[in-house]
Design an enzyme around this catalytic site. Structure first.
Site, short mmCIF file in Angstrom:
data_model
loop_
_atom_site.label_atom_id
_atom_site.label_comp_id
_atom_site.label_asym_id
_atom_site.label_seq_id
_atom_site.Cartn_x
_atom_site.Cartn_y
_atom_site.Cartn_z
N CYS A 1 31.53 41.99 28.97
CA CYS A 1 31.66 41.70 30.41
C CYS A 1 31.80 42.97 31.25
O CYS A 1 31.66 42.91 32.47
CB CYS A 1 32.84 40.77 30.66
SG CYS A 1 32.82 39.33 29.60
N HIS B 1 35.59 40.90 37.77
CA HIS B 1 34.87 40.09 36.77
C HIS B 1 35.40 38.65 36.89
O HIS B 1 36.61 38.42 36.91
CB HIS B 1 35.11 40.66 35.38
CG HIS B 1 34.65 39.76 34.29
ND1 HIS B 1 33.45 39.09 34.34
CD2 HIS B 1 35.23 39.41 33.11
CE1 HIS B 1 33.32 38.37 33.24
NE2 HIS B 1 34.38 38.54 32.48
N ASN C 1 32.17 31.95 33.83
CA ASN C 1 32.15 33.34 33.39
C ASN C 1 30.77 33.66 32.84
O ASN C 1 30.37 33.13 31.81
CB ASN C 1 33.23 33.52 32.31
CG ASN C 1 33.28 34.93 31.75
OD1 ASN C 1 32.39 35.75 32.01
ND2 ASN C 1 34.31 35.21 30.98
#
Ligand code: UT7
Length: 311
Positions: free
Chosen positions: A112, A236, A266
């Site tokens: 990520c 994020h 996500n």
């Protein structure tokens, strides 16, 4: 001159999977998912659409929005943990699809945090005049490594791509400061095994709250920014509670945090640039705005930067 963003593009699959859809597939509830994660729905790519297809769509738009053509691109970086194949890289597949010149192309594996790693890598080449225009794509087809029997992870992830073209911008604009890091000791908390994502959610949560807050504060300090100077925080989009913790640590109000987790879940390497692309489309970000971006992910890895928007 310094290194900044010249154009952005995004691609999300059409198919929306809501929390209510997931209730029918596993022992979970819309209420649990929304209150524990902030997610209401996510996009899932169909069988025919692979990572490189999504990357291609986002990349085309970013190059167009930068006012360039694929022939102007000097380096291609793709941040992903879900490439079509271990090799050739998605970056090489993209070079072919875009009909770009025979410029260097490589994938970056930092989960990520991948887009932050990509932007900082691009900045080095731009700053030292090696390459002028760098294409960076954050893209994931996480649905292909999601175990739909594991409610602890299956409700969290979505598929998407977002791309940026970076290049020289006028003095004072572009990336002002950055921080990257990794701690391999935490690799055991988030990894892929036997095709599927495995995660110790609580350990990742604790790490993320600490690291996102610290890195966001560090890069703001390095750039000499006070909390009043920050126009937007783009964290994020992993869990709204983690995002809120980093916002509170920076000491900025709610309306200054860009939030897309409710609609996309996500999307790993794609999450930060996707949130930025969305905010631009909504007309939120203006020339001269000061933005803090911060991410964390498997590895464990982290990355943050401050950016003054504009050319
Ligand atoms: O990009 C990085 C990727 N990873 C992350 O960002 C993950 C970071 N971690 C998290 O976001 C959170 O830890 C989760 C959202 C994964 C889990 O939230 P939590 O508040 O830490 O819940 P928990 O794991 O402590 O579980 C609480 C309860 C458990 O039940 P018991 O043992 O209390 O009876 C779980 O079995 O919630 C249960 N649970 C669920 N219930 C309904 C776990 N997943 C679900 C679910 N639906 N999907």
């Amino acid at each position: 001159m310094s290194a900044g963003i010249l154009g952005m593009g995004k691609f999300v699959p059409e198919h929306v999977v809501t929390n209510t859809d997931l209730e029918k597939r596993m022992d979970t509830s819309d209420e649990w998912i929304r209150t524990r994660t902030g997610i209401s729905e996510r996009r899932i790519a169909d069988e025919q659409t692979n990572t490189s297809d999504m990357a291609f769509e986002a990349a085309k738009k970013a190059i167009h929005n930068a006012g360039l053509t694929a022939k102007d691109i000097d380096l291609i970086l793709v941040a992903t943990v879900t490439p079509d194949h271990p090799f050739p890289s998605v970056a090489c597949m993209l070079q072919e699809r875009l009909e770009a010149n025979h410029v260097p192309a490589m994938d970056i594996s930092a989960a990520c945090s991948g887009f932050m790693y990509g932007m900082v890598t691009a900045k080095q080449f731009i700053d030292n005049n090696t390459y002028r225009h760098v294409l960076i794509v954050g893209v994931e087809k996480l649905s292909k490594i999601t175990n739909w029997e594991d409610r602890g992870t299956a409700v969290l992830f979505g598929d998407a791509a977002a791309a940026a073209v970076m290049g020289p911008v006028s003095d004072g604009k572009g990336i002002l400061s950055f921080e990257l890091g990794a701690d391999g000791n935490g690799g055991k908390y988030l990894y892929q095994e036997d095709q599927f994502i495995k995660m110790n959610g609580r350990e990742v949560f604790k790490f993320a709250v600490r690291q996102m807050g610290e890195s966001a504060v560090h890069v703001a300090e390095k750039a000499g920014l006070k909390k009043e100077d920050i126009d937007y925080l783009i964290p994020h989009q992993a869990n709204i509670r983690i995002m809120e913790a980093s916002r509170e640590r920076l000491g900025i109000p709610e309306e200054k945090m860009i939030k897309t987790i409710q609609k996309y879940g996500n999307t790993s390497a794609s999450s930060i640039p996707l949130a930025l692309a969305d905010a631009l489309e909504e007309g939120k970000i203006k020339d001269g705005d000061l933005i803090v971006m911060v991410g964390f992910g498997g590895g464990l890895t982290w990355g943050a930067l401050t950016l003054k928007w504009g050319k």
